[in-house]
Design an enzyme around this catalytic site. Sequence first.
Site, mmCIF file in Angstrom:
data_model
loop_
_atom_site.group_PDB
_atom_site.id
_atom_site.type_symbol
_atom_site.label_atom_id
_atom_site.label_comp_id
_atom_site.label_asym_id
_atom_site.label_seq_id
_atom_site.Cartn_x
_atom_site.Cartn_y
_atom_site.Cartn_z
ATOM 1 N N ARG A 293 0.812 -1.219 0.000
ATOM 2 C CA ARG A 293 0.000 0.000 0.000
ATOM 3 C C ARG A 293 0.845 1.269 0.000
ATOM 4 O O ARG A 293 0.418 2.303 0.517
ATOM 5 C CB ARG A 293 -0.990 0.026 1.166
ATOM 6 C CG ARG A 293 -2.095 -1.028 1.063
ATOM 7 C CD ARG A 293 -3.182 -0.774 2.099
ATOM 8 N NE ARG A 293 -4.075 -1.932 2.184
ATOM 9 C CZ ARG A 293 -4.662 -2.348 3.306
ATOM 10 N NH1 ARG A 293 -4.445 -1.705 4.443
ATOM 11 N NH2 ARG A 293 -5.467 -3.388 3.301
ATOM 12 N N ARG B 294 -3.203 6.519 0.693
ATOM 13 C CA ARG B 294 -3.786 7.620 1.455
ATOM 14 C C ARG B 294 -2.841 8.355 2.384
ATOM 15 O O ARG B 294 -3.145 9.453 2.823
ATOM 16 C CB ARG B 294 -4.990 7.093 2.260
ATOM 17 C CG ARG B 294 -6.144 6.645 1.387
ATOM 18 C CD ARG B 294 -7.283 6.099 2.226
ATOM 19 N NE ARG B 294 -6.919 4.837 2.875
ATOM 20 C CZ ARG B 294 -7.730 4.170 3.696
ATOM 21 N NH1 ARG B 294 -8.918 4.664 3.990
ATOM 22 N NH2 ARG B 294 -7.346 3.034 4.229
ATOM 23 N N ARG C 103 -6.799 12.119 -5.613
ATOM 24 C CA ARG C 103 -8.069 11.427 -5.326
ATOM 25 C C ARG C 103 -9.217 12.430 -5.242
ATOM 26 O O ARG C 103 -10.319 12.187 -5.758
ATOM 27 C CB ARG C 103 -7.930 10.638 -4.012
ATOM 28 C CG ARG C 103 -9.201 10.033 -3.448
ATOM 29 C CD ARG C 103 -9.698 8.834 -4.224
ATOM 30 N NE ARG C 103 -10.942 8.339 -3.671
ATOM 31 C CZ ARG C 103 -11.045 7.413 -2.722
ATOM 32 N NH1 ARG C 103 -9.952 6.869 -2.206
ATOM 33 N NH2 ARG C 103 -12.216 7.017 -2.284
ATOM 34 N N ASP D 260 -6.840 -2.970 -6.996
ATOM 35 C CA ASP D 260 -7.472 -3.602 -5.845
ATOM 36 C C ASP D 260 -7.733 -5.069 -6.163
ATOM 37 O O ASP D 260 -7.985 -5.422 -7.324
ATOM 38 C CB ASP D 260 -8.801 -2.903 -5.511
ATOM 39 C CG ASP D 260 -9.335 -3.311 -4.152
ATOM 40 O OD1 ASP D 260 -10.107 -4.285 -4.087
ATOM 41 O OD2 ASP D 260 -8.977 -2.672 -3.153
ATOM 42 N N TYR E 262 -14.962 -12.259 0.108
ATOM 43 C CA TYR E 262 -15.682 -11.021 -0.238
ATOM 44 C C TYR E 262 -16.866 -11.313 -1.155
ATOM 45 O O TYR E 262 -17.946 -10.727 -0.994
ATOM 46 C CB TYR E 262 -14.730 -10.027 -0.922
ATOM 47 C CG TYR E 262 -13.746 -9.366 0.008
ATOM 48 C CD1 TYR E 262 -14.097 -8.214 0.721
ATOM 49 C CD2 TYR E 262 -12.466 -9.868 0.177
ATOM 50 C CE1 TYR E 262 -13.194 -7.590 1.573
ATOM 51 C CE2 TYR E 262 -11.554 -9.255 1.023
ATOM 52 C CZ TYR E 262 -11.930 -8.117 1.718
ATOM 53 O OH TYR E 262 -11.031 -7.512 2.562
#
Length: 339
Positions: free
Chosen positions: A23, A27, A36, A73, A147
């Site tokens: 990652r 963010r 973003r 992702d 998921y």
Amino acid sequence: MPGPLLDTLKGSTQNVAPVWLMRQAGRYLPEYRELRAEKGGFLELVYDSEAAAEVTVQPIRRFGFDGAILFSDILIVPHAMGQGLEFLAGEGPKLSPTLLETELDSFVHAYERFDPVYETVRLTRAQIADTVTMLGFAGSPWTVATYMIAGEGSKDQGPARLLAYRDPSRMQAICDAIAEVSIEYLRGQIDAGAEAVQLFDSWAGSLAPDEFERWVVAPNAKIVAAIKQSHPDVPVIGFPKGAGAKLPVYARETGVDAVGLDETLDPAWANSVLPDGMPVQGNLDPLLVEAGGDALPKRVETILEAFKGRPHVFNLGHGIGQFTPIEHVEQLLRAVRGE
């Protein structure tokens, strides 16, 4: 010429461990947050190849990491298989309808959703130095299945585990389908310029030993064998988060070239039980990077010492947290590189 990361994944030991962070594009970087905000939602950003390539390159530009990990992702695979996918602010991903509500063959495939991801790889490869390794990835079948079955993340993966016990043949069909699509997806990334790929099995730790063999080891072995058949020179990193004592079995039986270690593993133990010469990746606690302080370089030294003499890629035990200060990442890199 290949860089130190690719050389390490192929079995060479470096004087200074190459570094990339799970990652690392995301963010915690102000430049990511700015882009973003400009582009809108997460999924829109992933499917905008130019923007996604910019995000992939941002941490290389800032920190000089040895690997660029594709900005995407793991749930792009179910989305391409035809399951609805959205990312809700503050709630994470939502997939619909779930495989508790419908059958897999009711989905209408949309494999063209992979095309912008391949373009992101091509654009990124063109922007980074030859010595920076381009890394692709996919989620492993078990983790992706959790998921698809529940429609969202869960603490214990209970819905998927129950289905696996109650209807193992259906779970087998789900994992087989995910594996087949993932093989083609990874091959497409490699053909676009990925020099190594990682299989993320983020929920491997929730399974009992015999279930681990069936739903983690076997599907990953199938994917690795297929990649080795089509692209024998491309290293595959397996990351079975939470595998614990089952790690040696995973390392031996999946055929991966390198294994990623989460932060709960004692690196000295891992070094003692893994096959001689197998490259390892990890295993610093992401929260320690967020905390910073004197404990950070001490832990870095402990990990480096544990894997001295073994091909070792320095990385975290999971993804870097969004609240991690930039200066703590810089502190980490100084510790690894001896600066």
